[in-house]
Design a protein around this motif. Structure first.
Motif, short mmCIF file in Angstrom:
data_model
loop_
_atom_site.label_atom_id
_atom_site.label_comp_id
_atom_site.label_asym_id
_atom_site.label_seq_id
_atom_site.Cartn_x
_atom_site.Cartn_y
_atom_site.Cartn_z
N GLU A 110 8.25 -7.57 12.84
CA GLU A 110 9.00 -8.80 13.18
C GLU A 110 10.37 -8.80 12.53
OE1 GLU A 110 6.79 -12.36 12.51
OE2 GLU A 110 5.11 -11.69 13.75
N GLY A 111 10.48 -8.06 11.43
CA GLY A 111 11.77 -7.97 10.76
C GLY A 111 12.64 -6.86 11.33
N GLY A 112 12.14 -6.24 12.37
CA GLY A 112 12.94 -5.20 13.03
C GLY A 112 12.97 -3.88 12.27
N VAL A 113 11.95 -3.67 11.42
CA VAL A 113 11.91 -2.42 10.66
C VAL A 113 10.81 -1.53 11.22
CG1 VAL A 113 11.36 -1.42 8.41
CG2 VAL A 113 12.82 -3.45 8.55
N THR A 114 11.14 -0.28 11.47
CA THR A 114 10.13 0.65 11.97
C THR A 114 9.34 1.21 10.80
OG1 THR A 114 11.64 1.27 13.73
CG2 THR A 114 9.73 2.69 13.37
N TYR A 115 8.04 1.02 10.88
CA TYR A 115 7.15 1.46 9.80
C TYR A 115 7.13 2.98 9.69
CZ TYR A 115 2.63 2.69 7.74
OH TYR A 115 1.63 3.25 6.99
N ASP A 116 7.23 3.44 8.45
CA ASP A 116 7.13 4.87 8.18
C ASP A 116 5.80 5.10 7.47
OD1 ASP A 116 7.19 7.40 7.02
OD2 ASP A 116 9.34 7.30 6.61
N PRO A 117 4.91 5.89 8.07
CA PRO A 117 3.57 6.04 7.48
C PRO A 117 3.58 6.57 6.06
CG PRO A 117 3.85 7.46 9.42
CD PRO A 117 5.03 6.55 9.36
N ARG A 118 4.68 7.19 5.66
CA ARG A 118 4.73 7.68 4.28
C ARG A 118 4.83 6.53 3.28
NH1 ARG A 118 9.71 11.29 3.95
NH2 ARG A 118 10.52 9.39 4.91
N TRP A 119 5.11 5.33 3.78
CA TRP A 119 5.22 4.17 2.89
C TRP A 119 3.88 3.63 2.43
CZ3 TRP A 119 9.26 1.15 6.34
CH2 TRP A 119 10.51 1.83 6.29
N LEU A 120 2.84 4.08 3.05
CA LEU A 120 1.50 3.64 2.62
C LEU A 120 1.00 4.58 1.53
CD1 LEU A 120 -1.06 1.91 2.88
CD2 LEU A 120 -1.85 3.52 4.63
N ILE A 121 0.91 4.05 0.33
CA ILE A 121 0.47 4.86 -0.81
C ILE A 121 -0.88 4.33 -1.26
CG2 ILE A 121 1.08 5.66 -3.13
CD1 ILE A 121 3.36 6.29 -1.36
N ARG A 122 -1.82 5.24 -1.42
CA ARG A 122 -3.13 4.80 -1.91
C ARG A 122 -3.43 5.49 -3.24
NH1 ARG A 122 -7.23 3.38 2.79
NH2 ARG A 122 -7.70 1.90 1.13
N GLY A 123 -4.13 4.79 -4.10
CA GLY A 123 -4.40 5.37 -5.41
C GLY A 123 -5.50 4.64 -6.13
N PRO A 124 -5.79 5.06 -7.37
CA PRO A 124 -6.91 4.50 -8.12
C PRO A 124 -6.65 3.09 -8.64
CG PRO A 124 -6.05 6.52 -9.15
CD PRO A 124 -5.12 6.16 -8.06
N PHE A 125 -7.68 2.60 -9.29
CA PHE A 125 -7.80 1.22 -9.72
C PHE A 125 -6.94 0.83 -10.94
CE2 PHE A 125 -10.11 -1.98 -12.13
CZ PHE A 125 -10.34 -2.92 -11.14
N GLY A 126 -6.47 -0.40 -10.96
CA GLY A 126 -5.96 -1.02 -12.18
C GLY A 126 -4.62 -0.52 -12.68
N LEU A 127 -4.38 -0.74 -13.95
CA LEU A 127 -3.13 -0.38 -14.61
C LEU A 127 -2.84 1.11 -14.43
CD1 LEU A 127 -3.82 -2.29 -17.94
CD2 LEU A 127 -1.99 -2.87 -16.35
N VAL A 128 -3.82 1.91 -14.77
CA VAL A 128 -3.66 3.36 -14.68
C VAL A 128 -3.40 3.77 -13.24
CG1 VAL A 128 -4.88 5.56 -14.94
CG2 VAL A 128 -5.07 3.82 -16.72
N GLY A 129 -4.16 3.19 -12.34
CA GLY A 129 -4.00 3.51 -10.93
C GLY A 129 -2.60 3.18 -10.45
N GLY A 130 -2.08 2.04 -10.89
CA GLY A 130 -0.73 1.64 -10.50
C GLY A 130 0.28 2.68 -10.96
N ARG A 131 0.15 3.09 -12.19
CA ARG A 131 1.10 4.07 -12.71
C ARG A 131 1.01 5.38 -11.93
NH1 ARG A 131 1.73 5.02 -19.00
NH2 ARG A 131 -0.50 5.35 -18.87
N GLU A 132 -0.23 5.72 -11.55
CA GLU A 132 -0.40 6.99 -10.82
C GLU A 132 0.19 6.96 -9.41
OE1 GLU A 132 -4.26 8.75 -10.88
OE2 GLU A 132 -4.48 8.42 -13.03
N MET A 133 0.39 5.77 -8.90
CA MET A 133 0.94 5.70 -7.54
C MET A 133 2.46 5.84 -7.54
SD MET A 133 -1.45 3.07 -5.39
CE MET A 133 -1.96 1.84 -6.57
N VAL A 134 3.05 5.85 -8.72
CA VAL A 134 4.51 5.94 -8.79
C VAL A 134 5.02 7.30 -8.31
CG1 VAL A 134 6.47 6.01 -10.38
CG2 VAL A 134 4.80 4.17 -10.54
N ALA A 135 4.34 8.36 -8.71
CA ALA A 135 4.81 9.70 -8.31
C ALA A 135 4.86 9.85 -6.79
CB ALA A 135 3.92 10.77 -8.94
N PRO A 136 3.77 9.56 -6.08
CA PRO A 136 3.87 9.66 -4.61
C PRO A 136 4.90 8.70 -4.03
CG PRO A 136 1.71 8.80 -5.32
CD PRO A 136 2.38 9.33 -6.52
N LEU A 137 5.06 7.56 -4.66
CA LEU A 137 6.06 6.60 -4.17
C LEU A 137 7.46 7.20 -4.25
CD1 LEU A 137 6.99 3.73 -3.34
CD2 LEU A 137 6.98 3.13 -5.77
#
Lengths: 362, 362
Positions: B231-258
DNA sequence: CTGAAAGCGCTTACAG
DNA sequence: CTGAAAGCGCTTACAG
């Protein structure tokens, strides 16, 4: 409408009928008492098949009533908002599970809540209780209530405080050592005006004397702090003792009185990690930087301390170890061990991160 | 040695003898069934005095066995390390207490742990169960186990997921609305490359299709995110979906792929507050600033989000309200209410703080 | 206004 | 190798 498939739960009598044996034999087999060939192998499998087929699960209430064992241990903590206590609870549960016990975790935020929770244990809901609320140092209502339970033969273990009663073993962290190390570390970094922030009725100065004498874990921090200061050649200023409310919010609220001290302290040793996080945030809002303007050291050492910005220098308490020893002590009590271990002290250690300024600031 | 003052606990028979009445009368009086003058006032006080003097507390196991009511409700959450679930548990306990019920809080970190906890309920340990583990959306083992319980007539309520079964009412937060508002907010701030970070097996792109179809609360975030983008006129890029483990540690681990995505996203919408805190810390360690280099929005809205630096813009979930409605629904079920409320949706709202860059940065 | 009796579903000596 | 019986401590019809 809710009845649906509410077929009645199978009882041991149903299993006995189905397997063509007596309830006695079913009980023996299902409780694994038939190992030594007390029941023929063929009979055993017949019973197991019947039980499985009927989806039989023994009634917990009936088992408890008859055997006088609940297989439940109650664990009282002060607040699940403190990650250290969550770690303690999770570890305790894991340790108890290994011996077939459940742990009922109760967060007793106030002393009244704790008293109410202890009262309920008179109904035989648990085979023992571990209290980790930090309220068992005085002649308060919680201590009295615990003692009443112990007098009726309920095994009890105290986890944070010293033992309030000769019949109650206690396991506590070496708060003295950890606090001393923290303050000593700040002194080594050159700090000469170091504040101590602890939970308690707000106000300072007047409360020093009370805290000096109190047998609580908060007072341990105070005494170690005083000792480190004096050994470091620093004369304690009673205005450096700041007391305030609980948790994140409490930490933030202690910032105003801290900054009101003139000349301003250059470092603060805070009684818990959540409170330290509150302090850091409060200082930020007051326009001060950590550690450049004020160094901060927390207490607890759970995961979150590594994730704040700046990361938190803190005294790590081995929650899992305390839980393990606590659970072990409970089982010793349960088995009537005569040689009860005296109060146990587990090691703490200072984890140096960014908030104290020893490392590069954030 | 443990025997000490282990005088046997008083039973109802002791009270009856002491008061010179029958067990029946004691039971009636102590359970408050003597209001309408069913028992003479004088007899009543005699019984109460005797009970008090003997320190009588009814045996919980006996009451449960006879009355078939445990006065206990089981609450399963995924992890007590998530403050949102702690808030939920504390609120549920308070709400249940008002009606004389206890809440047994179980943290079921894994699906196996959840299945084990549900199995135990067959033993009649609780009068009902509320599951808030986020695992009741698929045809998994947890759902099957819950259904087995429901088929035996145990009232069950689901709290985070959609209802997995017509007999199980569900209360969930408006994740769709909250997520849409969050992403919309980022778009309004000018962001055009917005990542979505959610719990799950690492990897991206390939998992988009799965998530699109899944009836889970994580997938709700994804669908709302996609909708807001489009709706905002932005084309979704599938690379923007990052999945990773749980909690604080999981959040930090998702930074590299991001950060591996090129061109780098300028904003990240994270599925939980603890994970968002991990992300912020991870970005800091990578030398990036929040919100200047990357804006971050969390999900949950518990106290801690106001205390991080920068403070966390987040979608607030009304945990206490969900708990209240959940408990109310349980009691409706218990009382055989025919007119069960359909799935309830409670409002979420976006709390704008510093981490999104709408306000002055930290 | 009060009590005798049954029974909830198990386990545990005890007997054979 | 297996079973009959008692009893844990309550509550709940039922009777009077």
């Amino acid at each position: 409408m809710r009845q649906r498939g509410a077929r009645e739960r199978a009882t041991i009598a149903d299993v006995a009928r189905e397997a063509g044996v007596s309830k006695t034999t079913v009980s023996i087999v299902l409780n694994g008492l038939a190992a030594n060939g007390r029941v023929r192998a063929e009979t055993r499998t017949r019973i197991q098949t019947a039980a499985e087929q009927l989806g039989y699960t023994p009634s917990h209430a009936a088992q408890v009533l008859r055997s006088r064992r609940t297989m439940v241990l109650a664990l009282l903590v002060q607040s699940l908002a403190n990650p250290l206590l969550v770690d303690l609870a999770v570890a305790a549960r894991a340790a108890a599970e290994r011996r077939g016990y459940e742990v009922d975790v109760v967060d007793a935020r106030t002393e009244e809540a704790e008293v109410a929770a202890l009262r309920k244990l008179h109904a035989g809901r648990a085979d023992g209780v571990i209290v980790a609320t930090g309220r068992h140092f005085a002649r308060g209502a919680a201590v009295r209530e615990l003692r009443a339970l112990v007098e009726r033969g309920l095994p009890a273990v105290v986890l944070i405080d010293r033992s309030p009663d000769p019949a109650v073993p206690a396991i506590r962290a070496d708060i003295d050592g950890g606090s001393y190390a923290a303050v000593r570390h700040l002194l080594d970094l050159g700090h000469r005006r170091i504040a101590l922030l602890v939970l308690g009725a707000p106000g300072h100065g007047a409360s020093s004397a009370d805290l000096e004498a109190e047998p609580s874990s908060l007072a341990d921090r105070f005494r170690a702090y005083r000792r480190a200061l004096s050994e470091g050649g620093v004369t304690y200023d009673p205005r450096w003792l700041i007391r305030g409310p609980f948790g994140l919010v409490g930490g933030r609220e202690m910032v105003a009185p801290l900054l009101a001290v003139d000349p301003r302290p250059t470092a603060a040793f805070v009684y818990s990690d959540p409170a330290a996080i509150g302090v850091i945030r409060g200082l930020d809002e007051a326009g001060l930087r950590v550690p450049e303007d004020i160094a901060v050291v927390g207490f607890g050492g759970t995961e979150v301390a590594a994730f704040t910005r700046p990361s938190l220098t803190t005294v790590a308490v081995p929650a899992a170890e305390m839980a393990d020893i606590g659970i072990g002590t409970f089982f010793a009590l349960l088995e009537g061990e005569v040689e009860l271990p005296a109060d146990r002290l587990v090691e703490t250690r200072l984890i140096v991160r960014e908030s104290c300024g020893a490392q590069r600031g954030c």
